[in-house]
Enzyme design. Sequence first.
Site, PDB file in Angstrom:
ATOM      1  N   TYR A   1       0.889  -1.255  -0.263  1.00 28.97           N
ATOM      2  CA  TYR A   1       0.121  -0.084  -0.174  1.00 28.97           C
ATOM      3  C   TYR A   1       0.851   1.251  -0.123  1.00 28.97           C
ATOM      4  O   TYR A   1       2.063   0.843   0.297  1.00 28.97           O
ATOM      5  CB  TYR A   1      -0.915   0.121   1.137  1.00 28.97           C
ATOM      6  CG  TYR A   1      -0.343   0.217   2.389  1.00 28.97           C
ATOM      7  CD1 TYR A   1       0.478  -0.422   3.251  1.00 28.97           C
ATOM      8  CD2 TYR A   1      -0.451   1.468   3.265  1.00 28.97           C
ATOM      9  CE1 TYR A   1       1.056  -0.146   4.237  1.00 28.97           C
ATOM     10  CE2 TYR A   1       0.217   2.018   4.323  1.00 28.97           C
ATOM     11  CZ  TYR A   1       1.031   0.896   4.887  1.00 28.97           C
ATOM     12  OH  TYR A   1       1.362   1.291   6.236  1.00 28.97           O
TER      13      TYR A   1
ATOM     14  N   ARG B   1       8.154   3.876  -4.850  1.00 25.91           N
ATOM     15  CA  ARG B   1       8.399   3.105  -3.706  1.00 25.91           C
ATOM     16  C   ARG B   1       7.158   1.748  -3.854  1.00 25.91           C
ATOM     17  O   ARG B   1       7.674   0.783  -3.578  1.00 25.91           O
ATOM     18  CB  ARG B   1       8.284   3.835  -2.352  1.00 25.91           C
ATOM     19  CG  ARG B   1       8.302   2.703  -0.963  1.00 25.91           C
ATOM     20  CD  ARG B   1       8.294   3.418   0.023  1.00 25.91           C
ATOM     21  NE  ARG B   1       6.951   4.246   0.604  1.00 25.91           N
ATOM     22  CZ  ARG B   1       6.540   4.946   1.421  1.00 25.91           C
ATOM     23  NH1 ARG B   1       7.752   5.297   2.330  1.00 25.91           N
ATOM     24  NH2 ARG B   1       5.764   5.298   1.534  1.00 25.91           N
TER      25      ARG B   1
ATOM     26  N   ARG C   1      -7.916 -20.520  -1.672  1.00 27.57           N
ATOM     27  CA  ARG C   1      -6.777 -20.349  -0.526  1.00 27.57           C
ATOM     28  C   ARG C   1      -5.653 -21.351  -0.685  1.00 27.57           C
ATOM     29  O   ARG C   1      -6.122 -22.678  -0.596  1.00 27.57           O
ATOM     30  CB  ARG C   1      -7.462 -20.410   0.629  1.00 27.57           C
ATOM     31  CG  ARG C   1      -6.427 -19.837   1.888  1.00 27.57           C
ATOM     32  CD  ARG C   1      -7.164 -19.778   3.085  1.00 27.57           C
ATOM     33  NE  ARG C   1      -6.199 -19.341   4.235  1.00 27.57           N
ATOM     34  CZ  ARG C   1      -5.323 -20.219   4.731  1.00 27.57           C
ATOM     35  NH1 ARG C   1      -5.107 -21.439   4.381  1.00 27.57           N
ATOM     36  NH2 ARG C   1      -4.478 -19.461   5.767  1.00 27.57           N
TER      37      ARG C   1
ATOM     38  N   HIS D   1      -1.177 -21.324   0.104  1.00 25.91           N
ATOM     39  CA  HIS D   1      -0.208 -20.186   0.349  1.00 25.91           C
ATOM     40  C   HIS D   1       0.536 -20.039  -0.905  1.00 25.91           C
ATOM     41  O   HIS D   1       0.870 -18.854  -1.091  1.00 25.91           O
ATOM     42  CB  HIS D   1       0.815 -20.776   1.388  1.00 25.91           C
ATOM     43  CG  HIS D   1       0.235 -21.048   2.689  1.00 25.91           C
ATOM     44  ND1 HIS D   1      -1.065 -21.618   3.279  1.00 25.91           N
ATOM     45  CD2 HIS D   1       0.519 -20.146   4.100  1.00 25.91           C
ATOM     46  CE1 HIS D   1      -1.196 -21.411   4.347  1.00 25.91           C
ATOM     47  NE2 HIS D   1      -0.267 -20.555   5.074  1.00 25.91           N
TER      48      HIS D   1
ATOM     49  N   LYS E   1       6.676  -2.124   1.903  1.00 26.26           N
ATOM     50  CA  LYS E   1       5.499  -1.616   2.475  1.00 26.26           C
ATOM     51  C   LYS E   1       4.419  -2.330   2.466  1.00 26.26           C
ATOM     52  O   LYS E   1       3.249  -2.281   1.746  1.00 26.26           O
ATOM     53  CB  LYS E   1       5.112  -0.032   2.097  1.00 26.26           C
ATOM     54  CG  LYS E   1       4.292   0.866   2.888  1.00 26.26           C
ATOM     55  CD  LYS E   1       4.296   2.225   2.462  1.00 26.26           C
ATOM     56  CE  LYS E   1       3.098   3.277   3.076  1.00 26.26           C
ATOM     57  NZ  LYS E   1       3.344   3.332   4.686  1.00 26.26           N
TER      58      LYS E   1
ATOM     59  N   GLU F   1      12.396   2.335  14.159  1.00 22.05           N
ATOM     60  CA  GLU F   1      11.444   3.306  13.651  1.00 22.05           C
ATOM     61  C   GLU F   1      10.304   3.207  14.202  1.00 22.05           C
ATOM     62  O   GLU F   1       9.724   2.627  15.185  1.00 22.05           O
ATOM     63  CB  GLU F   1      11.080   3.301  12.109  1.00 22.05           C
ATOM     64  CG  GLU F   1      10.443   1.991  11.895  1.00 22.05           C
ATOM     65  CD  GLU F   1      10.046   1.875  10.295  1.00 22.05           C
ATOM     66  OE1 GLU F   1       9.871   2.596   9.582  1.00 22.05           O
ATOM     67  OE2 GLU F   1      10.103   0.345   9.934  1.00 22.05           O
TER      68      GLU F   1
ATOM     69  N   LEU G   1      11.310   1.171   6.962  1.00 19.67           N
ATOM     70  CA  LEU G   1      10.586   1.719   5.711  1.00 19.67           C
ATOM     71  C   LEU G   1      11.345   3.086   5.381  1.00 19.67           C
ATOM     72  O   LEU G   1      11.557   3.833   6.174  1.00 19.67           O
ATOM     73  CB  LEU G   1       9.129   1.898   5.888  1.00 19.67           C
ATOM     74  CG  LEU G   1       8.535   2.465   4.476  1.00 19.67           C
ATOM     75  CD1 LEU G   1       8.179   1.386   3.651  1.00 19.67           C
ATOM     76  CD2 LEU G   1       7.082   3.223   4.993  1.00 19.67           C
TER      77      LEU G   1
HETATM   78  N1  PLP Z   1       7.727   3.753   8.964  1.00 21.19           N
HETATM   79  C1  PLP Z   1       6.556   3.100   8.808  1.00 21.19           C
HETATM   80  C2  PLP Z   1       6.515   1.692   9.399  1.00 21.19           C
HETATM   81  C3  PLP Z   1       5.546   3.398   8.332  1.00 21.19           C
HETATM   82  O1  PLP Z   1       4.423   2.833   8.300  1.00 21.19           O
HETATM   83  C4  PLP Z   1       5.424   4.732   7.813  1.00 21.19           C
HETATM   84  C5  PLP Z   1       4.371   5.492   7.043  1.00 21.19           C
HETATM   85  O2  PLP Z   1       3.149   4.963   7.207  1.00 21.19           O
HETATM   86  C6  PLP Z   1       6.549   5.640   7.618  1.00 21.19           C
HETATM   87  C7  PLP Z   1       8.055   5.021   8.457  1.00 21.19           C
HETATM   88  C8  PLP Z   1       6.756   6.882   7.144  1.00 21.19           C
HETATM   89  O3  PLP Z   1       6.957   6.714   5.820  1.00 21.19           O
HETATM   90  P1  PLP Z   1       6.446   7.917   4.992  1.00 21.19           P
HETATM   91  O4  PLP Z   1       7.073   9.437   5.363  1.00 21.19           O
HETATM   92  O5  PLP Z   1       6.608   7.475   3.585  1.00 21.19           O
HETATM   93  O6  PLP Z   1       4.813   8.200   5.063  1.00 21.19           O
END
Ligand code: PLP
Length: 293
Positions: free
Chosen positions: A33, A52, A105, A107, A152, A185, A210
């Site tokens: 997403y 991304r 379904r 895997h 993501k 993070e 991320l």
């Molecule tokens: N880290 C995580 C785990 C996230 O889910 C997000 C955004 O949803 C971010 C960092 C920040 O990323 P962005 O600046 O691209 O929104």
Amino acid sequence: MGRVAYVNGRYVPHGSASVHIEDRGYQFADGVYEVIAIQDGRLIDEEPHLDRLGRSLDALAIRWPMSRAALRHVLREVIRRNRLSGRRCGPGAAYLQVTRGIAARNHAFPASADPVLVMTARAMPPFDPEAARRGVSVITLPDERWRRPDIKSISLLPNVLAKQTAVEAGAYEAWLVDDAGQVTEGTASNAWIVTADGELVTREADRSILSGITRATVMRLAREHGLRIGERRFAVAEAKAAAEAFVTGTTSWVKPVVRIDDVPVGGGRIGPLSDRLLAWYAGYVETGGRGAA
Ligand code: PLP
């Protein structure tokens, strides 16, 4: 007129939008997403977000559901149909999700399934500089996610659980901590500290975090203003002793952190560099960022 969602080729009323029960996103969280901020009808940092998205899709061997140009068109249409496309429409956020598709379904990847694309857009509260400057608190929790948070993926259960723990503790965000005691993070944001000599520090964008689009924009703005940036790991103890701390994210913008696990950071008040970064980022968004109209 109510909200409108895009579901695999159709624009439908948000309240009755639905996907198939054997969508692999629903059964396996097998999808990716993006969330893109909207300001005055512009998609902030649209191209890096779509870049991304492409990297996430590639990493999971999911096909683009349509061409990038078509996807950009649908994004604009979703924004328009949700009355977020003109000037004076106020801020918003677009959500787009691509799953591997619908299949019985099992895997292993289905032999043939078309990716399913869903998009929504919603209004967001206007930026409140005074509230932002009050700062937020974060708690620290073990990072219990899989080893590819750089993708993501919609598989967000550890993030959901950590965020819930933060909310129950009265905190804005949880900072996740790896086995070596280093901050990775937040659950939905990137983590930053400022050292006593004014260096901005955030973890290097390897596979453990991320690579935030807001992180990259803030980095660029900071460098343009002559600030120093260290992309390196930092421990919880270093964060608690830091001069300043903040988070960055599409829906968080730049949020000063004034407390980590009940330890006040920077005397419990927003620091000068966080304050400047917040103002630069707000200016960047309010002038449309690098988003196309
Ligand atoms: N880290 C995580 C785990 C996230 O889910 C997000 C955004 O949803 C971010 C960092 C920040 O990323 P962005 O600046 O691209 O929104």
